[in-house]
Design an enzyme around this catalytic site. Structure first.
Site, PDB file in Angstrom:
ATOM      1  N   ALA A  68       0.815  -1.184  -0.064  1.00 35.71           N
ATOM      2  CA  ALA A  68       0.200  -0.004  -0.082  1.00 35.71           C
ATOM      3  C   ALA A  68       1.002   1.321   0.138  1.00 35.71           C
ATOM      4  CB  ALA A  68      -0.938   0.069   1.402  1.00 35.71           C
ATOM      5  N   GLY A 111       0.618  -5.037   0.971  1.00 33.11           N
ATOM      6  CA  GLY A 111      -0.616  -5.011   0.124  1.00 33.11           C
ATOM      7  C   GLY A 111      -0.349  -5.784  -1.331  1.00 33.11           C
ATOM      8  N   GLU A 114      -0.722  -9.149  -0.368  1.00 30.65           N
ATOM      9  CA  GLU A 114      -2.213  -9.490  -0.177  1.00 30.65           C
ATOM     10  C   GLU A 114      -2.856  -9.406  -1.579  1.00 30.65           C
ATOM     11  OE1 GLU A 114      -1.767  -6.359   2.536  1.00 30.65           O
ATOM     12  OE2 GLU A 114      -2.921  -7.470   4.125  1.00 30.65           O
ATOM     13  N   GLU A 134       4.854  -5.041   7.121  1.00 28.43           N
ATOM     14  CA  GLU A 134       3.885  -3.814   7.737  1.00 28.43           C
ATOM     15  C   GLU A 134       4.523  -3.705   9.203  1.00 28.43           C
ATOM     16  OE1 GLU A 134       2.599  -6.588   6.012  1.00 28.43           O
ATOM     17  OE2 GLU A 134       0.879  -5.506   4.596  1.00 28.43           O
TER      18      GLU A 134
END
Ligand code: CAA
Length: 260
Positions: A68, A111, A114, A134
């Site tokens: 992200a 992300g 993910e 993260e």
């Protein structure tokens, strides 16, 4: 048909394979809000296109996606991030009925990993690096990492990756069972395309019901999952493609599926 976007590229191969390329190379395809909206929209368009049987999702040689976009999140607080509800785009991606093949080269982090895990088949170049870093930012995965990675590779390996933030290479991830194929770097895309072309020969309706039953296996009890599978199986007997597929077998010829 090629639609133009700011953060992704979308195109169609052989009138049957949707291709989405993440396209923010300067920031290693960091997944900002705009990119995720475009991605959700492009995937939905493919899902609604009766010619598209399978989708390939890829980045570039250096990065599938490095996570992200941290610059967009750095100043958020609990209320502001909840109200923005940016993960709603992720919810729509997990509802895509068309199977998605992730073709991964370089970084697939946070992300990025993910997003890879929302796909159905994963092909990686041997230079690919995977991780959920993260924890190094003082947070945890927020787009499915704790759930999907744990289901895919088990509690103990997932705990180590998520709690240390360590990155691991494609070979190691392959051994963990997350990846279908690890190939020399220059072959990651062509290998994904080869699999896509094989899927594209099949019945679109059977492909979609097959994906649905597989995806639901993560949410249902075995009994419920077997019931869903059987219903999908029976349902296919009202399709032209079932008649054609079985007739073609009996007649020792290749089937001509129409997706109906
Ligand atoms: N968000 C925003 N920008 C990012 C980014 C990210 N996730 N990852 C890389 N970039 C940017 C860098 O800031 C840099 O930009 P500038 O040139 O403007 O400085 C550019 O991409 C190139 O990156 P680096 O210079 O850092 O490249 P490197 O080769 O030295 O390192 C890397 C590569 C190890 C992947 C490093 O960029 C990195 O650690 N990135 C962050 C990885 C990460 O923590 N991902 C998780 C994000 S949080 C998340 O994903 C939450 C969730 O669950 C949804």
């Amino acid at each position: 048909m090629t639609q133009s976007y700011e953060y992704i590229k979308s195109s169609i191969i052989d009138n049957a394979i949707g291709l989405v390329e993440l396209n923010r190379p300067k920031v290693l395809n960091a997944l900002n809000i705009g990119l995720m909206k475009e991605l959700a929209s492009a995937l939905k368009d493919f899902d609604n296109n009766e010619n598209i049987k399978v989708i390939i999702l890829t980045g570039n040689a250096k990065a599938f996606a490095a996570g992200a976009d941290i610059s967009e999140m750095a100043n958020e607080d609990t209320v502001s991030i909840m109200l923005k509800d940016n993960f709603s785009t992720w919810d729509s991606i997990q509802n895509i009925k068309t199977p998605i093949i992730a073709a991964v080269s370089g970084y697939a982090l946070g992300g990025g990993l993910e997003l890879v895990m929302t796909c159905d088949i994963i092909v990686a170049g041997e230079n690919a690096l995977f991780g959920q870093p993260e924890i190094n930012l003082g947070v945890i995965p927020g787009a499915g990492g704790t759930q999907r990675l744990t289901r895919a590779i088990g509690k103990y390996r997932s705990s180590e990756l998520i709690l240390t933030g360590e990155l691991i290479n494609a070979q190691e991830m392959y051994k963990y069972g997350l990846i279908n194929k690890v190939v020399p770097n220059e072959l990651y895309f062509t290998t994904a395309l080869k699999i896509a072309k094989e899927i594209a020969k099949k019945s679109r309706i059977a492909i979609r019901l097959g994906k649905e039953a597989i995806v639901k296996s993560f949410e249902l009890s075995l009994k419920e999952g077997l019931t869903l599978e059987r219903k999908n199986f029976y349902m296919l007997f009202s399709s032209q493609d079932q008649k054609e597929g079985m007739k073609a077998f009996m007649e020792k010829r290749k089937p001509q599926f129409v997706g109906r």
